[in-house]
Structures are given as C-alpha cells and as structure tokens.
Motif scaffolding. Sequence first.
Motif, PDB file in Angstrom:
ATOM      1  N   ILE A  35       0.862  -1.178   0.000  1.00 27.87           N
ATOM      2  CA  ILE A  35       0.000   0.000   0.000  1.00 27.87           C
ATOM      3  C   ILE A  35       0.898   1.228   0.000  1.00 27.87           C
ATOM      4  O   ILE A  35       1.732   1.380   0.899  1.00 27.87           O
ATOM      5  CB  ILE A  35      -0.957  -0.026   1.208  1.00 27.87           C
ATOM      6  CG1 ILE A  35      -1.817  -1.293   1.135  1.00 27.87           C
ATOM      7  CG2 ILE A  35      -1.817   1.230   1.239  1.00 27.87           C
ATOM      8  CD1 ILE A  35      -2.661  -1.561   2.345  1.00 27.87           C
ATOM      9  N   ILE A  36       0.721   2.064  -1.027  1.00 32.85           N
ATOM     10  CA  ILE A  36       1.596   3.215  -1.223  1.00 32.85           C
ATOM     11  C   ILE A  36       0.761   4.476  -1.474  1.00 32.85           C
ATOM     12  O   ILE A  36      -0.375   4.379  -1.933  1.00 32.85           O
ATOM     13  CB  ILE A  36       2.578   2.986  -2.390  1.00 32.85           C
ATOM     14  CG1 ILE A  36       1.816   2.772  -3.700  1.00 32.85           C
ATOM     15  CG2 ILE A  36       3.513   1.821  -2.092  1.00 32.85           C
ATOM     16  CD1 ILE A  36       2.696   2.735  -4.942  1.00 32.85           C
TER      17      ILE A  36
ATOM     18  N   VAL B  49      -3.493   0.327  -3.628  1.00 35.34           N
ATOM     19  CA  VAL B  49      -3.266  -1.032  -3.147  1.00 35.34           C
ATOM     20  C   VAL B  49      -2.725  -1.847  -4.317  1.00 35.34           C
ATOM     21  O   VAL B  49      -3.338  -1.896  -5.393  1.00 35.34           O
ATOM     22  CB  VAL B  49      -4.581  -1.651  -2.622  1.00 35.34           C
ATOM     23  CG1 VAL B  49      -4.328  -3.048  -2.085  1.00 35.34           C
ATOM     24  CG2 VAL B  49      -5.216  -0.755  -1.560  1.00 35.34           C
ATOM     25  N   TRP B  50      -1.591  -2.469  -4.094  1.00 37.38           N
ATOM     26  CA  TRP B  50      -0.946  -3.299  -5.106  1.00 37.38           C
ATOM     27  C   TRP B  50      -0.846  -4.724  -4.582  1.00 37.38           C
ATOM     28  O   TRP B  50      -0.595  -4.940  -3.397  1.00 37.38           O
ATOM     29  CB  TRP B  50       0.452  -2.773  -5.418  1.00 37.38           C
ATOM     30  CG  TRP B  50       0.430  -1.476  -6.161  1.00 37.38           C
ATOM     31  CD1 TRP B  50       0.128  -0.235  -5.661  1.00 37.38           C
ATOM     32  CD2 TRP B  50       0.683  -1.292  -7.543  1.00 37.38           C
ATOM     33  NE1 TRP B  50       0.193   0.701  -6.649  1.00 37.38           N
ATOM     34  CE2 TRP B  50       0.533   0.088  -7.819  1.00 37.38           C
ATOM     35  CE3 TRP B  50       1.031  -2.162  -8.578  1.00 37.38           C
ATOM     36  CZ2 TRP B  50       0.720   0.613  -9.095  1.00 37.38           C
ATOM     37  CZ3 TRP B  50       1.229  -1.635  -9.845  1.00 37.38           C
ATOM     38  CH2 TRP B  50       1.067  -0.259 -10.092  1.00 37.38           C
ATOM     39  N   CYS B  51      -1.042  -5.663  -5.452  1.00 34.55           N
ATOM     40  CA  CYS B  51      -0.918  -7.073  -5.096  1.00 34.55           C
ATOM     41  C   CYS B  51      -0.125  -7.770  -6.196  1.00 34.55           C
ATOM     42  O   CYS B  51      -0.511  -7.730  -7.376  1.00 34.55           O
ATOM     43  CB  CYS B  51      -2.303  -7.701  -4.948  1.00 34.55           C
ATOM     44  SG  CYS B  51      -2.256  -9.430  -4.462  1.00 34.55           S
ATOM     45  N   ASP B  52       0.968  -8.388  -5.800  1.00 29.22           N
ATOM     46  CA  ASP B  52       1.824  -9.084  -6.764  1.00 29.22           C
ATOM     47  C   ASP B  52       2.132  -8.205  -7.975  1.00 29.22           C
ATOM     48  O   ASP B  52       1.989  -8.618  -9.122  1.00 29.22           O
ATOM     49  CB  ASP B  52       1.195 -10.412  -7.199  1.00 29.22           C
ATOM     50  CG  ASP B  52       1.020 -11.365  -6.033  1.00 29.22           C
ATOM     51  OD1 ASP B  52       1.831 -11.304  -5.088  1.00 29.22           O
ATOM     52  OD2 ASP B  52       0.061 -12.153  -6.058  1.00 29.22           O
ATOM     53  N   GLN B  53       2.502  -6.968  -7.714  1.00 30.31           N
ATOM     54  CA  GLN B  53       2.936  -5.981  -8.706  1.00 30.31           C
ATOM     55  C   GLN B  53       1.834  -5.513  -9.652  1.00 30.31           C
ATOM     56  O   GLN B  53       2.102  -5.000 -10.730  1.00 30.31           O
ATOM     57  CB  GLN B  53       4.143  -6.513  -9.496  1.00 30.31           C
ATOM     58  CG  GLN B  53       5.314  -6.831  -8.583  1.00 30.31           C
ATOM     59  CD  GLN B  53       6.510  -7.379  -9.318  1.00 30.31           C
ATOM     60  OE1 GLN B  53       6.517  -7.523 -10.520  1.00 30.31           O
ATOM     61  NE2 GLN B  53       7.546  -7.681  -8.558  1.00 30.31           N
ATOM     62  N   THR B  54       0.573  -5.677  -9.238  1.00 32.70           N
ATOM     63  CA  THR B  54      -0.561  -5.182 -10.009  1.00 32.70           C
ATOM     64  C   THR B  54      -1.406  -4.288  -9.105  1.00 32.70           C
ATOM     65  O   THR B  54      -1.737  -4.672  -7.988  1.00 32.70           O
ATOM     66  CB  THR B  54      -1.431  -6.351 -10.526  1.00 32.70           C
ATOM     67  OG1 THR B  54      -0.616  -7.214 -11.328  1.00 32.70           O
ATOM     68  CG2 THR B  54      -2.610  -5.854 -11.339  1.00 32.70           C
TER      69      THR B  54
ATOM     70  N   VAL C 203      -4.571  -2.971  -7.594  1.00 30.98           N
ATOM     71  CA  VAL C 203      -5.866  -3.645  -7.441  1.00 30.98           C
ATOM     72  C   VAL C 203      -6.874  -2.850  -6.633  1.00 30.98           C
ATOM     73  O   VAL C 203      -8.002  -3.303  -6.450  1.00 30.98           O
ATOM     74  CB  VAL C 203      -5.700  -5.046  -6.804  1.00 30.98           C
ATOM     75  CG1 VAL C 203      -4.874  -5.963  -7.703  1.00 30.98           C
ATOM     76  CG2 VAL C 203      -5.087  -4.947  -5.413  1.00 30.98           C
ATOM     77  N   GLY C 204      -6.499  -1.655  -6.143  1.00 29.48           N
ATOM     78  CA  GLY C 204      -7.476  -0.926  -5.354  1.00 29.48           C
ATOM     79  C   GLY C 204      -6.957   0.364  -4.777  1.00 29.48           C
ATOM     80  O   GLY C 204      -5.825   0.784  -5.037  1.00 29.48           O
ATOM     81  N   VAL C 205      -7.841   0.977  -3.983  1.00 28.27           N
ATOM     82  CA  VAL C 205      -7.507   2.211  -3.276  1.00 28.27           C
ATOM     83  C   VAL C 205      -8.047   2.137  -1.857  1.00 28.27           C
ATOM     84  O   VAL C 205      -9.030   1.444  -1.581  1.00 28.27           O
ATOM     85  CB  VAL C 205      -8.083   3.466  -3.976  1.00 28.27           C
ATOM     86  CG1 VAL C 205      -7.469   3.653  -5.345  1.00 28.27           C
ATOM     87  CG2 VAL C 205      -9.583   3.437  -4.044  1.00 28.27           C
ATOM     88  N   VAL C 206      -7.383   2.855  -0.985  1.00 27.26           N
ATOM     89  CA  VAL C 206      -7.844   3.032   0.387  1.00 27.26           C
ATOM     90  C   VAL C 206      -7.579   4.488   0.737  1.00 27.26           C
ATOM     91  O   VAL C 206      -6.531   5.041   0.396  1.00 27.26           O
ATOM     92  CB  VAL C 206      -7.174   2.022   1.359  1.00 27.26           C
ATOM     93  CG1 VAL C 206      -5.682   2.178   1.400  1.00 27.26           C
ATOM     94  CG2 VAL C 206      -7.772   2.097   2.745  1.00 27.26           C
ATOM     95  N   ARG C 207      -8.578   5.131   1.366  1.00 25.69           N
ATOM     96  CA  ARG C 207      -8.516   6.573   1.614  1.00 25.69           C
ATOM     97  C   ARG C 207      -8.969   6.872   3.038  1.00 25.69           C
ATOM     98  O   ARG C 207      -9.920   6.259   3.528  1.00 25.69           O
ATOM     99  CB  ARG C 207      -9.392   7.303   0.597  1.00 25.69           C
ATOM    100  CG  ARG C 207      -9.033   6.928  -0.832  1.00 25.69           C
ATOM    101  CD  ARG C 207      -9.968   7.536  -1.858  1.00 25.69           C
ATOM    102  NE  ARG C 207      -9.808   8.975  -1.838  1.00 25.69           N
ATOM    103  CZ  ARG C 207     -10.817   9.833  -2.027  1.00 25.69           C
ATOM    104  NH1 ARG C 207     -12.051   9.414  -2.226  1.00 25.69           N
ATOM    105  NH2 ARG C 207     -10.590  11.120  -2.009  1.00 25.69           N
TER     106      ARG C 207
ATOM    107  N   PHE D  86      -3.610  -2.322   7.555  1.00 20.83           N
ATOM    108  CA  PHE D  86      -2.973  -1.038   7.252  1.00 20.83           C
ATOM    109  C   PHE D  86      -3.749   0.101   7.913  1.00 20.83           C
ATOM    110  O   PHE D  86      -3.144   1.021   8.474  1.00 20.83           O
ATOM    111  CB  PHE D  86      -2.900  -0.844   5.732  1.00 20.83           C
ATOM    112  CG  PHE D  86      -2.270   0.451   5.313  1.00 20.83           C
ATOM    113  CD1 PHE D  86      -0.899   0.595   5.257  1.00 20.83           C
ATOM    114  CD2 PHE D  86      -3.062   1.532   4.954  1.00 20.83           C
ATOM    115  CE1 PHE D  86      -0.312   1.794   4.864  1.00 20.83           C
ATOM    116  CE2 PHE D  86      -2.495   2.736   4.561  1.00 20.83           C
ATOM    117  CZ  PHE D  86      -1.111   2.869   4.513  1.00 20.83           C
ATOM    118  N   ALA D  87      -5.072   0.051   7.868  1.00 19.54           N
ATOM    119  CA  ALA D  87      -5.909   1.087   8.474  1.00 19.54           C
ATOM    120  C   ALA D  87      -5.662   1.166   9.981  1.00 19.54           C
ATOM    121  O   ALA D  87      -5.559   2.266  10.546  1.00 19.54           O
ATOM    122  CB  ALA D  87      -7.385   0.813   8.191  1.00 19.54           C
TER     123      ALA D  87
END
Length: 142
Positions: free
Chosen positions: A6-7, A51-56, A58-62, A93-94
């Motif tokens: 998560i970046i 949100v990245w999973c296995d270099q793809t 896949v989402g967002v978190v805000r 992460f949250a």
Amino acid sequence: MSHVKIIPSTDKNYARNITQENMVIYYQKRKIEWDDQLFEQSWKDFDNFEVWCDQTRVGVVRFCIDDQDCRLRDLQIETNSQGRGIGTACLDFARQYALDNHCEKVWLRVFPENPAVKLYERAGFRTYSSGDDLCEMVMDYL
C-alpha cells in the motif's frame, strides 16, 4: 496469501473509476448521483493510497483524521481481486495508520447489504448505528 503493498497515490482518475464501478449498484438502488465536485474536494482533503498485489494495482484506500478518530473513507478493491485477503491487509494497514496518527478509533460507513460488512466484522469492527441506507461501524480497540 498474495503480497500486498500500500503506497501513497497520485492517480485520482483510477480512484474515481474504481469507486464509481464498485459503488454503482448501491448508488442506483438509492438513486444517488455521482458528485464529481465532492470527489475532487475529497481527493484534496483525504490521505489517498493505492493497493498493489503481486505488482498489479488492485485498489484504493482513503482516510481522513477527525479529532482523535481515523475515518476510513474508501476501501475499493477490483472485483476480480476480491476474496484474496487484500481487504484484510488493507484493514491491517488502516489500524496501523490510525495508531501512527494517534487515533483512538477507526470509523467507516458502509451500505448494509454490502458483503464487505462481514470483512469489517472479522477485522474487529462493530456496528455503531444502522439504518436501511447506511451502517456506521467502529473499531474501538486498536
């Protein structure tokens, strides 16, 4: 489980698109119109992460911080990536994000029929208030 990273995000168009795609059924049911001005303002006001999973991607978190509480404002995972533990990693992460920001609780709002309610309950959220249109949940114990 897959590797989740998560970046910080700068791609508001991706966040807008995934949110619109994931929320369309809930908005249609309630006759809610997408408000792009509200989204634009929220992008400036919130802390936005990809949100990245296995270099793809896949989402967002805000998030936003309100007094001593953390508000999880969006958790959106691509439909084809759900059910792989990514949401659980985002909630971990949250929790850490809230602790790092000296918050006492994490709050979120969710449509009550959303299957994510079960995910939130497993992660330690409890229902604070609930109605036909919205369920507010809180994690008291960080």
